[in-house]
Every structure is written in C-alpha cells, then in structure tokens.
Write an enzyme that holds these catalytic residues in place. Structure first.
Site, PDB file in Angstrom:
ATOM      1  N   VAL A   1       0.823  -1.223   0.000  1.00  0.00           N
ATOM      2  CA  VAL A   1       0.000   0.000   0.000  1.00  0.00           C
ATOM      3  C   VAL A   1       0.853   1.268   0.000  1.00  0.00           C
ATOM      4  CG1 VAL A   1      -1.947  -1.102   1.141  1.00  0.00           C
ATOM      5  CG2 VAL A   1      -0.177  -0.002   2.532  1.00  0.00           C
ATOM      6  N   ARG A   2       2.145   1.139  -0.191  1.00  0.00           N
ATOM      7  CA  ARG A   2       2.983   2.343  -0.194  1.00  0.00           C
ATOM      8  C   ARG A   2       2.659   3.253  -1.376  1.00  0.00           C
ATOM      9  NH1 ARG A   2       8.571  -0.494   1.669  1.00  0.00           N
ATOM     10  NH2 ARG A   2       8.227  -0.372   3.931  1.00  0.00           N
ATOM     11  N   GLY A   3       2.221   2.676  -2.473  1.00  0.00           N
ATOM     12  CA  GLY A   3       1.832   3.491  -3.608  1.00  0.00           C
ATOM     13  C   GLY A   3       0.647   4.376  -3.279  1.00  0.00           C
TER      14      GLY A   3
END
Length: 343
Positions: free
Chosen positions: A279-281
């Site tokens: 979920v870093r994007g």
C-alpha cells in the site's frame, strides 16, 4: 560560504522542483529519487533547498536536533536531562541538508568513538555522525545507485525505525534519525536495489531540454551566476522567499484538508491498475496529492491532484514487463486515462 544557485532561477524541470517542494510541506511523503543524465540540475535543486525551508525549533544543546514539542522522539541525552529535572529550552536552527559521500565510512555515517576525548581524558564518548546531523532534515546522496551495499543496508534499517542505534567499542547510543532521503543518479550507471527503491515516496526522471530558447536561458542564467553570485542570488531572492512562504502556509493548512473517500478509491483503483505491491503506492499518492493541494491553497484534495502526482508516486513501483517496451511514465499515463479519464 559558497552561494547556491537559487531554486527559483532553475529553468524548467517542474516535476523535480515540485517533488522537492512537496517534501518540504509534508516530510512523511518520503524521499525523492531523481534520475537523469548529467547536467540536468539534479544536484543544483538540492543545494538550493535550504533557502526554501523555514527554520525549525531545536532543543538547546542537543547534538541530535531533537524536537522540543515531541516527547516521543527524544534522544537519550534529552531524556536524561528531563529525568534530572532540567527544563529544556529551545532555539531556532536552519533545517539541515546533509551530503552523504559515496566513499563515506560506516563510522562517519552512524557515528563512532570520540578519539580526542578518549586520548586526552581517557573517556569513552560518542561522536555523532551524518545521520545525527540529518535528523529532521534532508540526507542527500549523489550517485545513489553506486552506493555500497553495506551503507544501503544501514539506510534501510534507519529508514524503517527512524532511529540510529550504535553498539560498539563499549558505547551504546540510541538517537532519533528521521530525515527525507534525496538520491540522484544516472540510470545508465546502474540500478538501485528494489528495497531501497521502494523507500522513496516520489521519483522523477529528468532530461536535457530540447527547446532551444530554454537551453539559451539556462546558459544565460548560469553564466550570470558564475560571474556575480551575490548579485544574481539577490535578484532571485524575492521569488525564493515567495516559495518559502508558500511552504509555510501549506504546512499550516495541510492537516485541515479534507480527502474525500472518492479520491481515496481513485488512488486505490489506480494502484491496482498498474499492479503496485503493498500500500505504499496509495500512501505516496495520498500524501503527495494532499501536500500539493495545501501548496496550491485548495480546500480539499481532488482527482486533479492525484492525476498530477501519479507519475512521481508510481513510476518507480511498477513491475518490469519484458513484453512491454514502453517506459514506466507511459504506462502510468495510460493507467491514469483508463482509471481517472482524460484530463
């Protein structure tokens, strides 16, 4: 002290300048990776950064630049002073922008035994390194794709924990080390390790402009700066001051900005469409778009902000596709049109 080329005088390279400015508004975006050929103002934009950063409050006498308003991120020295009943005072200091040279030793980066005190007084004392100097500021690595593996491992550990822990030569030290990592390099000289690449919040690809008028303007401004650094810097001081005021205002309004659920869903759909891992994007998209909205003076984050930030937040997170010969920027542009529609 040698003057830096003014930030506002840099011709073009708008995406690179925007990425740097947004990390000044919200450091939690993460670092900025700048990839491009030589002579495309990669180092210049970082050297110009201090003029845009409002001063920060620092605990007086603290070697690590601890924040007087944050009780949870204090060094051992500040905790000991508080435990002894001392009331910590604070001063205003410039935000540090620290260079990490490729040839730096591990001791220089993390800190080591203070040899002078050891030899003259027989005391074991810790001499802070570059990570201590960079706390709450910026750590810049030029040619980061050539950085030695053991230093990359070290940066990954510190980036994950926000602390630098030194256990050596009878010394045990733990101090905060939270900084925005800015790396630049020429992609033709080597790739970055995926683990380090993933730690950057934003990435930028810079190229030499092919516009004749822009190239002439670059030459004129650089020549004017080299001949009269003081006069040229003074000429652009008001523009840099305006950018600094924009950063200050954006910092004050960013926490009050609304992020509609529809925008969050668009961010998630876009990341799913390009196939990013984890979920870093989404987090980079959210934080980057929110910082952009705050800098622009908007009341809420919109899909337009996502559209602007998407290339910087996602291009370095794409899996390589050997069957697709287009670049990552083109793949992002296609996904933005498919998911968010044409601008």
């Amino acid at each position: 002290m040698r003057l830096a080329f003014p930030f506002s005088a840099i011709v073009g390279q708008e995406e690179m300048k925007r990425a740097i400015l947004l990390t000044a508004v919200d450091p939690t975006i993460g670092g900025v990776l700048i990839l491009g050929h030589r002579g495309t103002a990669k180092s210049t934009v970082v050297r110009a950064l201090p003029a845009l950063l409002p001063p920060m409050s620092v605990v007086r006498g603290c070697r690590y630049g601890c924040d007087p308003d944050n009780d949870t991120r204090r060094c051992d020295d500040c905790r000991a002073r508080i435990a002894a009943g001392e009331k910590l005072r604070h001063d205003k200091h410039p935000v540090p922008v620290v260079d990490l040279p490729l040839g730096a030793t591990e001791d220089r980066v993390v800190g080591a035994l203070d040899l002078e005190r050891a030899l003259t007084r027989g005391e074991k004392a810790y001499e802070p390194g570059l990570l201590a100097r960079a706390n709450r500021g910026y750590l810049y690595v030029d040619e980061i794709n050539l950085l030695e593996d053991h230093l990359v491992d070290l940066l990954l550990d510190v980036a994950a924990t926000g602390e630098n822990v030194v256990e050596r030569e009878g010394i045990s030290v733990r101090h905060p080390a939270r900084f925005v990592l800015v790396g630049s390099g020429n992609p033709e000289e080597g790739d970055l390790r995926p683990q380090l690449l993933d730690r950057f919040g934003l990435s930028v690809e810079v190229t030499t402009t092919t516009d004749l008028d822009a190239r002439v303007e670059v030459i004129k401004r650089r020549d004017a700066f080299d001949r009269d650094p003081e006069g040229f810097t003074a000429k652009w001081a008001s523009e840099d001051l305006d950018a600094r005021k924009h950063v200050e205002r954006a910092r004050k309004r960013i926490d009050a900005l609304k992020v509609p659920d529809a925008v969050l869903r668009d961010a998630a759909r876009l990341c799913a469409a390009v196939g990013t891992d984890g979920v870093r994007g989404e987090l980079a998209l959210l934080r980057g778009a929110r910082a952009l909205a705050a800098y622009d003076g908007a009341r809420a984050v919109t899909t337009a902000h996502l559209r602007t930030i998407a290339p910087s937040a996602l291009r370095h997170r794409l899996r390589r596709n050997v069957l697709d010969d287009v670049g990552s920027a083109v793949r992002i542009e296609r996904a933005v049109v498919d998911v968010l529609g044409a601008a």
